[in-house]
Design an enzyme around this catalytic site. Structure first.
Site, PDB file in Angstrom:
ATOM      1  NE  ARG A   1      -1.283   2.843   2.446  1.00 57.03           N
ATOM      2  CZ  ARG A   1      -0.864   4.083   2.666  1.00 57.03           C
ATOM      3  NH1 ARG A   1      -0.952   5.013   1.722  1.00 57.03           N
ATOM      4  NH2 ARG A   1      -0.312   4.404   3.824  1.00 57.03           N
ATOM      5  CG  ASP A   2       3.351   4.371   2.889  1.00 58.45           C
ATOM      6  OD1 ASP A   2       2.809   5.351   2.366  1.00 58.45           O
ATOM      7  OD2 ASP A   2       4.372   4.452   3.588  1.00 58.45           O
TER       8      ASP A   2
ATOM      9  CG  HIS B   1       9.366   7.942   5.329  1.00 57.81           C
ATOM     10  ND1 HIS B   1       8.876   8.559   4.212  1.00 57.81           N
ATOM     11  CD2 HIS B   1       8.414   7.055   5.701  1.00 57.81           C
ATOM     12  CE1 HIS B   1       7.678   8.090   3.925  1.00 57.81           C
ATOM     13  NE2 HIS B   1       7.362   7.175   4.821  1.00 57.81           N
TER      14      HIS B   1
ATOM     15  CG  ASN C   1       7.755   3.724   3.324  1.00 58.85           C
ATOM     16  OD1 ASN C   1       7.324   4.261   4.335  1.00 58.85           O
ATOM     17  ND2 ASN C   1       7.072   3.642   2.197  1.00 58.85           N
TER      18      ASN C   1
ATOM     19  CG  HIS D   1       5.159   4.857   8.663  1.00 63.20           C
ATOM     20  ND1 HIS D   1       4.490   3.928   7.889  1.00 63.20           N
ATOM     21  CD2 HIS D   1       5.818   5.638   7.771  1.00 63.20           C
ATOM     22  CE1 HIS D   1       4.713   4.154   6.614  1.00 63.20           C
ATOM     23  NE2 HIS D   1       5.533   5.198   6.507  1.00 63.20           N
TER      24      HIS D   1
ATOM     25  CB  CYS E   1      11.130  10.778  -0.257  1.00 66.95           C
ATOM     26  SG  CYS E   1      10.828  12.242   0.718  1.00 66.95           S
TER      27      CYS E   1
END
Lengths: 306, 306
Positions: free
Chosen positions: B16-17, B209, B249, B207, B240
């Protein structure tokens, strides 16, 4: 949380360790990089190595680079040497801080210099005497301290025993190299603890590679253990010879960016350093693996309109 | 050192992300990625989002992807939704773990959804009720928790106040997103401490990055604070958007590699996961920013002969 140090001392190794692991660039470009770094506020720079030009063509012009470089007040410059001939060249060039290297892993040492770790340590004992007699300091860099790409794990007790020997032979400082990025927080804690148990007083410097993304986690762990000296390489200069395309050295601007945000001083002007990382990309013609170079520091904001 | 957790729960967000921030790939490829991840031992996967196809064309086929995907026993699948229409779609598709998102930064929230943080929280309160009535859980993801690319620093007290509100409105979990990689160990410590002071019992997920290289240092800090739930994206999928070319991520295999070496269990088979990272590179046709994908785990040795 352990109390963190208020400041740390970064040694910039891009001009030597970085460029030694990139395709060769012209003498003029090396001098530009070195001089630009000298103006960032960094207090220590590993400038060149005095090695045989057939072994490492990237450093064939070390004498000329150093002769032409600006020697900026307040910056300590060091050189790496492989043997007494290199040491003589470094001393003749005027260096007073000199590094020698040995691998903790016997296999890695044999692959590098065709002799075992113990034999190299015998040589290093003589080198330390030679350097001290000339009024220079001697740092012993222990490569593969956090793991060997041939042997795997390296026992911290083995590394600590090498430190014992180096201290006994008069080393002024020891550095632990994470040569192929096998370090993790656990390995850092294990090694530093083992060394401190036996040789609490020897100054220690850590040299991390970001091959597997752990460099800043390792640095954080070392800070929590009170370590205050670290190598880093502008832009992350210096590929990883064992993993083409993989990142090598910890990028100086990534280290400084995190340290400054944590309130830990380095004397380095981060914006100036990022400009030098841009210069390093221009000079090498290679996209360097530094995130802070790409994205800028966290304080660099995006305009919210448009 | 603080006692570290014995195990952590990784939620894989690549499907998803990750894919939402890559160029679109075919439905078939998304199903392959999702199914391959389901067989790595990972216990949680963010599978799809139910968003308007004009807003996010990468997720236009969410229903079909999910319909065709293997639902592996022991894996919890979740979906992200932006509003009640998306929530209805997610519930109709059979999801029982659903995420909604709000930005801690008002400017960032307005840029994303053209309304302020408080207005979004009003919507979220209604969404939580809707989800709970349908028997699903609701996680509130708070984006820009560690800094906003438009506003800069985000006060942990502001984020903690958003957590208060979410808890009051019935959220089952809160997640803190480091949307543009502005997190550092100091910011992680500050935020987690502020949240725990006010809402000690709400489950927390982080979460990160890796935009500026700090992801694993942040993860280490969170472990020291006892956090045990983390997002990560296979291969580091998900560019990004604010810094072209920068990594986005945290790569799942970089997180798992470090955690396993520290003796912290994840249930994930690292070798299988690295194979999925290779598949992700093949499917996206993009060189992904994961060091462990490039170099392999530290246990992968080089032959010493030759």
């Amino acid at each position: 949380m352990a109390e963190l140090p208020k400041s740390v001392s970064i040694r910039e190794v891009g001009p030597r360790d970085g460029l030694q692991n990139e395709d060769p660039i012209p003498t003029e470009a090396k001098v530009r990089l070195l001089d630009a770094l000298s103006r960032t506020g960094v207090r220590r720079i590993e400038a060149v190595s005095f090695v045989h030009p057939r072994a490492i063509p990237q450093m064939a012009d070390a004498d000329e680079v150093w002769q032409r470089a600006a020697k900026v007040d307040g910056v300590r410059y060091s050189a790496l040497v492989p043997n007494s001939k290199g040491a003589q060249r470094a001393l003749a060039a005027g260096f007073t801080e000199i590094e020698v290297v040995v691998s903790a892993s016997d296999t890695h040492n044999r692959r590098n210099v065709n002799r075992g770790t113990d034999e190299s340590l015998d040589d290093i004992a003589e080198l330390i005497d030679l350097l001290h007699q000339a009024g220079a300091t001697a740092e012993v860099i222990i490569a593969t301290s956090f793991g060997c790409p041939y042997e795997g794990d390296v026992d911290p007790a083995r590394v600590a025993a090498i430190v014992d020997r180096a201290v006994r032979d008069g080393a002024d400082r020891v550095a632990f190299g994470d040569t192929t990025g096998m370090g993790t927080p656990r390995r850092v804690r294990g090694l530093i603890t083992a060394v401190r148990d036996r040789d609490a007083d020897i100054p220690v410097l850590l040299h991390f590679h970001n091959t597997r993304g752990t460099a800043l986690a390792n640095l954080l762990t070392a800070l929590e253990l009170g370590v205050t000296e670290f190598d880093a390489s502008v832009g992350g200069l210096g590929g990883c010879p064992y993993a083409p395309g993989a990142s090598g050295n910890l990028a100086t601007e990534e280290a400084v960016h995190m340290l400054h945000d944590m309130g830990i001083d380095t004397d380095i002007d981060l914006d100036a350093l990022i400009e030098v990382a841009e210069l390093a990309e221009e000079l090498t013609g290679r996209r360097l693996p530094s995130g802070v170079l790409r994205a800028g520091p966290r304080t660099r904001l995006t305009a919210s309109s448009g």
